[in-house]
Design a protein around this motif. Sequence first.
Motif, PDB file in Angstrom:
ATOM      1  N   TYR A  43       1.067   6.307  -7.805  1.00  0.00           N
ATOM      2  CA  TYR A  43      -0.025   5.390  -8.143  1.00  0.00           C
ATOM      3  C   TYR A  43       0.033   4.969  -9.610  1.00  0.00           C
ATOM      4  N   SER A  63      -8.415  10.758   1.221  1.00  0.00           N
ATOM      5  CA  SER A  63      -8.653  11.507   2.461  1.00  0.00           C
ATOM      6  C   SER A  63      -7.621  12.625   2.613  1.00  0.00           C
ATOM      7  N   PHE A  97       0.890   9.323   3.545  1.00  0.00           N
ATOM      8  CA  PHE A  97       0.351  10.057   4.692  1.00  0.00           C
ATOM      9  C   PHE A  97       1.482  10.673   5.498  1.00  0.00           C
ATOM     10  N   TRP A 103      -5.790  13.984  -0.067  1.00  0.00           N
ATOM     11  CA  TRP A 103      -5.954  14.909  -1.189  1.00  0.00           C
ATOM     12  C   TRP A 103      -7.148  15.835  -0.959  1.00  0.00           C
ATOM     13  N   TYR A 155      -0.615   4.357   0.674  1.00  0.00           N
ATOM     14  CA  TYR A 155      -1.244   5.354   1.553  1.00  0.00           C
ATOM     15  C   TYR A 155      -0.461   5.626   2.834  1.00  0.00           C
ATOM     16  N   ASP A 188      -6.579   1.305  -1.050  1.00  0.00           N
ATOM     17  CA  ASP A 188      -5.356   2.089  -0.895  1.00  0.00           C
ATOM     18  C   ASP A 188      -5.541   3.477  -1.514  1.00  0.00           C
ATOM     19  N   PHE A 189      -5.931   3.528  -2.775  1.00  0.00           N
ATOM     20  CA  PHE A 189      -6.115   4.805  -3.444  1.00  0.00           C
ATOM     21  C   PHE A 189      -7.246   5.600  -2.787  1.00  0.00           C
ATOM     22  N   SER A 190      -8.304   4.923  -2.405  1.00  0.00           N
ATOM     23  CA  SER A 190      -9.431   5.607  -1.764  1.00  0.00           C
ATOM     24  C   SER A 190      -8.991   6.247  -0.448  1.00  0.00           C
ATOM     25  N   ALA A 191      -8.131   5.570   0.291  1.00  0.00           N
ATOM     26  CA  ALA A 191      -7.626   6.152   1.530  1.00  0.00           C
ATOM     27  C   ALA A 191      -6.785   7.396   1.244  1.00  0.00           C
ATOM     28  N   PHE A 192      -5.998   7.354   0.165  1.00  0.00           N
ATOM     29  CA  PHE A 192      -5.213   8.532  -0.203  1.00  0.00           C
ATOM     30  C   PHE A 192      -6.118   9.723  -0.472  1.00  0.00           C
ATOM     31  N   ALA A 229       2.395  12.250  -5.741  1.00  0.00           N
ATOM     32  CA  ALA A 229       1.635  11.121  -5.201  1.00  0.00           C
ATOM     33  C   ALA A 229       0.892  10.386  -6.319  1.00  0.00           C
ATOM     34  N   MET A 238       0.831  -1.202   0.000  1.00  0.00           N
ATOM     35  CA  MET A 238       0.000   0.000   0.000  1.00  0.00           C
ATOM     36  C   MET A 238       0.866   1.253   0.000  1.00  0.00           C
TER      37      MET A 238
END
Length: 287
Positions: free
Chosen positions: A165, A71, A7, A73, A3, A65-69, A161, A1
């Motif tokens: 990805y 948060s 973070f 962005w 993220y 993983d991308f969805s958490a990123f 970032a 991952m």
Amino acid sequence: MLYPELFRSLERARWSLEDDVPWSSFDPTALSDEQALTVKMNAITEWSALPATEMFLRDNRHDSDFSAFMSIWFYEEQKHALVLMEYLRRFRPDLVPTEDELHAVRFEFDPAPALETLALHFCGEIRLTQWYRRAAEWHTEPVLKQVYGLISQDEGRHGGAYLRYMRQAIERHGDAARAAFAKLGVLMASSGRSGKPLHPTNLHVNQRLFPRDTVQSRLPDPGWLDRWLDGQIRFDEGCERRVVRTMLRSLSALLGESFETVRDLNRYRKSLAGAAAPAASAAPMHA
């Protein structure tokens, strides 16, 4: 991952609305009505990270993983809107965007191919980094110069970032990802030739709402962006060449090729024609 690492790195670079903006240095004699109005338009444009985040989360249910990123962005992009609105609240309260003006740029985006959208946002962050850097140079009011500098640096980190990805997508999808990234790279690096540099906020994204289906078309002044670029911050051919060079340099490193010109990238794109499309369509994402 990616993220957890992203973070930590972005947390270390994060600036404070209270401590890192020199509010007490405001010079009222250095802020024109014209300049203050651009702050309002930029604030509303930054607010459109809200529907973009909704789109990303909708279309990336497969990728936690991308969805958490998102948060990170979303938080940082909304802070851009907030700091610009706070500037207006303190120094030009008559220009603070209304809730209705902010809500006008929240509308649904149609689905689009995942990998192409990822590349689109990467290129968009590169362009926005340079736009805001130029805005910091154009403004004469010292607090505002600092604010645009901080925002520009954030956009540059966001581009980095997204590039991470993209590298991950190549590991997972191979030539399908390479083909998608080359395709969008050609589009975004060529857009200046038509006199309209492309960015996610000036692309049509909802067929049902056409022609009011771009973020810019839903601003209080839909023609503002062109005037800002051409007549105010003067984002000229030299500035655009710097954007294109950055895109080509990044894509060269990502794809393991050397792209000196957009034509080189287009030749590479054609060489990948017919790359396995199923992987590219496995994860719908939108611009």
